[in-house]
Design a protein around this motif. Structure first.
Motif, PDB file in Angstrom:
ATOM      1  N   VAL A 112       0.839  -1.203   0.000  1.00  0.00           N
ATOM      2  CA  VAL A 112       0.000   0.000   0.000  1.00  0.00           C
ATOM      3  C   VAL A 112       0.874   1.253   0.000  1.00  0.00           C
ATOM      4  N   ALA A 113       1.902   1.266   0.876  1.00  0.00           N
ATOM      5  CA  ALA A 113       2.805   2.422   0.929  1.00  0.00           C
ATOM      6  C   ALA A 113       3.566   2.594  -0.381  1.00  0.00           C
ATOM      7  N   LEU A 114       4.033   1.492  -0.942  1.00  0.00           N
ATOM      8  CA  LEU A 114       4.813   1.536  -2.177  1.00  0.00           C
ATOM      9  C   LEU A 114       3.968   2.035  -3.345  1.00  0.00           C
ATOM     10  N   ALA A 115       2.739   1.550  -3.448  1.00  0.00           N
ATOM     11  CA  ALA A 115       1.845   1.995  -4.521  1.00  0.00           C
ATOM     12  C   ALA A 115       1.556   3.483  -4.406  1.00  0.00           C
ATOM     13  N   GLY A 116       1.311   3.950  -3.192  1.00  0.00           N
ATOM     14  CA  GLY A 116       1.060   5.376  -2.998  1.00  0.00           C
ATOM     15  C   GLY A 116       2.254   6.228  -3.359  1.00  0.00           C
ATOM     16  N   ASP A 124      -0.970  10.705 -13.836  1.00  0.00           N
ATOM     17  CA  ASP A 124      -2.206   9.957 -13.701  1.00  0.00           C
ATOM     18  C   ASP A 124      -1.890   8.628 -13.025  1.00  0.00           C
ATOM     19  N   ALA A 125      -2.267   8.497 -11.764  1.00  0.00           N
ATOM     20  CA  ALA A 125      -1.962   7.285 -10.995  1.00  0.00           C
ATOM     21  C   ALA A 125      -3.051   6.228 -11.117  1.00  0.00           C
ATOM     22  N   SER A 126      -4.011   6.435 -12.004  1.00  0.00           N
ATOM     23  CA  SER A 126      -5.129   5.494 -12.087  1.00  0.00           C
ATOM     24  C   SER A 126      -4.710   4.117 -12.586  1.00  0.00           C
ATOM     25  N   GLY A 127      -3.532   4.035 -13.207  1.00  0.00           N
ATOM     26  CA  GLY A 127      -3.063   2.740 -13.686  1.00  0.00           C
ATOM     27  C   GLY A 127      -2.355   1.908 -12.651  1.00  0.00           C
ATOM     28  N   ILE A 128      -2.118   2.474 -11.455  1.00  0.00           N
ATOM     29  CA  ILE A 128      -1.433   1.745 -10.379  1.00  0.00           C
ATOM     30  C   ILE A 128      -2.414   0.779  -9.709  1.00  0.00           C
ATOM     31  N   SER A 129      -1.996  -0.463  -9.519  1.00  0.00           N
ATOM     32  CA  SER A 129      -2.814  -1.433  -8.793  1.00  0.00           C
ATOM     33  C   SER A 129      -1.915  -2.406  -8.050  1.00  0.00           C
ATOM     34  N   LEU A 130      -2.517  -3.161  -7.141  1.00  0.00           N
ATOM     35  CA  LEU A 130      -1.803  -4.151  -6.341  1.00  0.00           C
ATOM     36  C   LEU A 130      -2.256  -5.553  -6.713  1.00  0.00           C
ATOM     37  N   LYS A 131      -1.312  -6.477  -6.693  1.00  0.00           N
ATOM     38  CA  LYS A 131      -1.609  -7.876  -6.984  1.00  0.00           C
ATOM     39  C   LYS A 131      -1.033  -8.728  -5.860  1.00  0.00           C
ATOM     40  N   TRP A 132      -1.877  -9.575  -5.288  1.00  0.00           N
ATOM     41  CA  TRP A 132      -1.470 -10.411  -4.167  1.00  0.00           C
ATOM     42  C   TRP A 132      -0.395 -11.385  -4.628  1.00  0.00           C
ATOM     43  N   PRO A 133       0.642 -11.633  -3.804  1.00  0.00           N
ATOM     44  CA  PRO A 133       0.822 -11.036  -2.477  1.00  0.00           C
ATOM     45  C   PRO A 133       1.765  -9.836  -2.443  1.00  0.00           C
ATOM     46  N   ASN A 134       2.537  -9.584  -3.547  1.00  0.00           N
ATOM     47  CA  ASN A 134       3.648  -8.643  -3.369  1.00  0.00           C
ATOM     48  C   ASN A 134       3.975  -7.792  -4.581  1.00  0.00           C
ATOM     49  N   ASP A 135       3.062  -7.648  -5.535  1.00  0.00           N
ATOM     50  CA  ASP A 135       3.368  -6.900  -6.751  1.00  0.00           C
ATOM     51  C   ASP A 135       2.631  -5.568  -6.790  1.00  0.00           C
ATOM     52  N   VAL A 136       3.323  -4.548  -7.315  1.00  0.00           N
ATOM     53  CA  VAL A 136       2.683  -3.288  -7.696  1.00  0.00           C
ATOM     54  C   VAL A 136       2.721  -3.229  -9.220  1.00  0.00           C
ATOM     55  N   LEU A 137       1.568  -2.997  -9.836  1.00  0.00           N
ATOM     56  CA  LEU A 137       1.444  -3.000 -11.286  1.00  0.00           C
ATOM     57  C   LEU A 137       1.125  -1.600 -11.800  1.00  0.00           C
ATOM     58  N   LEU A 138       1.557  -1.345 -13.029  1.00  0.00           N
ATOM     59  CA  LEU A 138       1.183  -0.128 -13.745  1.00  0.00           C
ATOM     60  C   LEU A 138       0.563  -0.553 -15.057  1.00  0.00           C
ATOM     61  N   LEU A 143       5.606  -3.142 -11.952  1.00  0.00           N
ATOM     62  CA  LEU A 143       6.347  -1.919 -11.689  1.00  0.00           C
ATOM     63  C   LEU A 143       7.273  -2.074 -10.492  1.00  0.00           C
ATOM     64  N   ALA A 144       6.855  -2.867  -9.498  1.00  0.00           N
ATOM     65  CA  ALA A 144       7.641  -3.017  -8.278  1.00  0.00           C
ATOM     66  C   ALA A 144       7.263  -4.326  -7.590  1.00  0.00           C
ATOM     67  N   GLY A 145       8.157  -4.790  -6.733  1.00  0.00           N
ATOM     68  CA  GLY A 145       7.905  -6.013  -5.983  1.00  0.00           C
ATOM     69  C   GLY A 145       8.469  -5.927  -4.582  1.00  0.00           C
ATOM     70  N   ILE A 146       7.986  -6.821  -3.729  1.00  0.00           N
ATOM     71  CA  ILE A 146       8.348  -6.834  -2.309  1.00  0.00           C
ATOM     72  C   ILE A 146       8.708  -8.264  -1.923  1.00  0.00           C
ATOM     73  N   LEU A 147       9.761  -8.407  -1.130  1.00  0.00           N
ATOM     74  CA  LEU A 147      10.130  -9.706  -0.584  1.00  0.00           C
ATOM     75  C   LEU A 147      10.430  -9.529   0.898  1.00  0.00           C
ATOM     76  N   VAL A 148       9.655 -10.207   1.749  1.00  0.00           N
ATOM     77  CA  VAL A 148       9.813 -10.084   3.199  1.00  0.00           C
ATOM     78  C   VAL A 148      10.428 -11.365   3.751  1.00  0.00           C
ATOM     79  N   GLU A 149      11.494 -11.218   4.516  1.00  0.00           N
ATOM     80  CA  GLU A 149      12.151 -12.339   5.193  1.00  0.00           C
ATOM     81  C   GLU A 149      12.177 -12.047   6.681  1.00  0.00           C
TER      82      GLU A 149
END
Length: 281
Positions: A112-116, A124-138, A143-149
């Motif tokens: 959520v923080a990364l997408a914002g 135009d941020a309308s193309g930003i979305s989140l995909k479970w569990p760890n992707d930010v899409l445009l 567009l971005a990814g997260i890896l938690v250890e």
């Protein structure tokens, strides 16, 4: 391996977003004042590997390791994360007082923080979305990814290393996936984005501590593939039915609704609505 060190003190008080350089916060639980201590490196094998070593040595929460490039960056399931110069590669150390079952909440919160933060740099941020569990899409492209250890002690999370990669000025090739980037050739974008992302992350961590997972869950669902979307996992196909109270994906099939705790999904056919930067308030 050259390193430069800096510090950004961020605090997010009840009723206001986090800001750079604000005064001391009232002590409040495990979060209190977030004192991000940034270490920047020209090149590393992996920002997360170094951050995990430091965590195991007793480093306090708030360490941020940033690299210009990585030779062994990785994503989910051990996949290589291509790390050309100019994009954002960072790992952050936090020490939340959470049970292991609640670990997925932090990944979703970071999303959520990364997408914002990414949306703040788009007209135009309308193309930003989140995909479970760890992707930010445009516009449906990664567009971005997260890896938690993490490490566990006495049944609770001792530390978590939150690795983040974001395509700021270039979109590396990923076989079988569309990729996107923010703004090619934007001088200074990474430093501006770093400050924005850490500010947004401080806000959402503070909100999570004060109000629990509910506001994070609502924000994530508002930005993600809509409830009712057909999705598939490695061994099942069904309907996306939301998230449970621990951040697991809910998959509806003819036999009922089951939580999916880990893994990846494929969406069929469309991505969800966008999270605008202003929606964090």
């Amino acid at each position: 391996m050259r390193c430069s060190v800096g510090s950004i003190r961020l605090c997010a008080r009840p009723g206001q977003s986090g800001g750079i350089g604000c005064g001391p916060c009232v002590a409040r639980g495990w979060l209190n004042v977030i004192n991000w201590r940034i270490e920047r490196y020209e090149s590393l094998g992996s920002t997360s590997d170094l951050c995990a070593v430091r965590a195991g040595s007793g480093e306090k929460a708030g360490l941020v390791i940033i690299a210009e490039t990585q030779s062994a960056g990785r994503g989910r399931s051990g996949r290589k994360w291509h790390s050309p110069v100019g994009n954002f590669y960072a790992s952050l150390l936090i020490r939340p007082h959470l049970a292991l079952a609640d670990a997925p909440m932090i990944s979703l919160l970071t999303g959520v923080a990364l997408a914002g933060a990414l949306g703040a740099f788009l007209q135009d941020a309308s193309g930003i979305s989140l995909k479970w569990p760890n992707d930010v899409l445009l516009n449906g492209a990664k567009l971005a990814g997260i890896l938690v250890e993490s490490s566990i002690s006495a049944g609770q999370l001792d530390w978590m290393v939150v690795g983040v990669g974001a395509n700021l000025i270039s979109a590396p090739f990923i076989e079988g996936r569309k990729t996107a980037h923010l703004a090619p050739g934007h001088a200074g974008l990474r430093d501006e984005f770093t400050a924005q992302f850490l500010d947004d992350l401080a806000h959402w961590l503070d909100l999570f501590e004060r109000q629990g997972f509910s506001p994070v869950k609502q924000a994530w669902l508002a930005a993600a593939h809509p409830i009712g979307t057909m999705i598939s996992t490695h061994d099942a196909t069904g309907i996306f039915a939301g998230l449970n109270d621990h951040g697991a994906l809910l998959l509806e099939q003819s036999g009922g609704i089951s939580p999916i705790l880990s893994g990846e999904i494929a969406l069929q056919p469309a991505e969800g609505p966008a999270l605008t930067h202003a929606s964090r308030h």
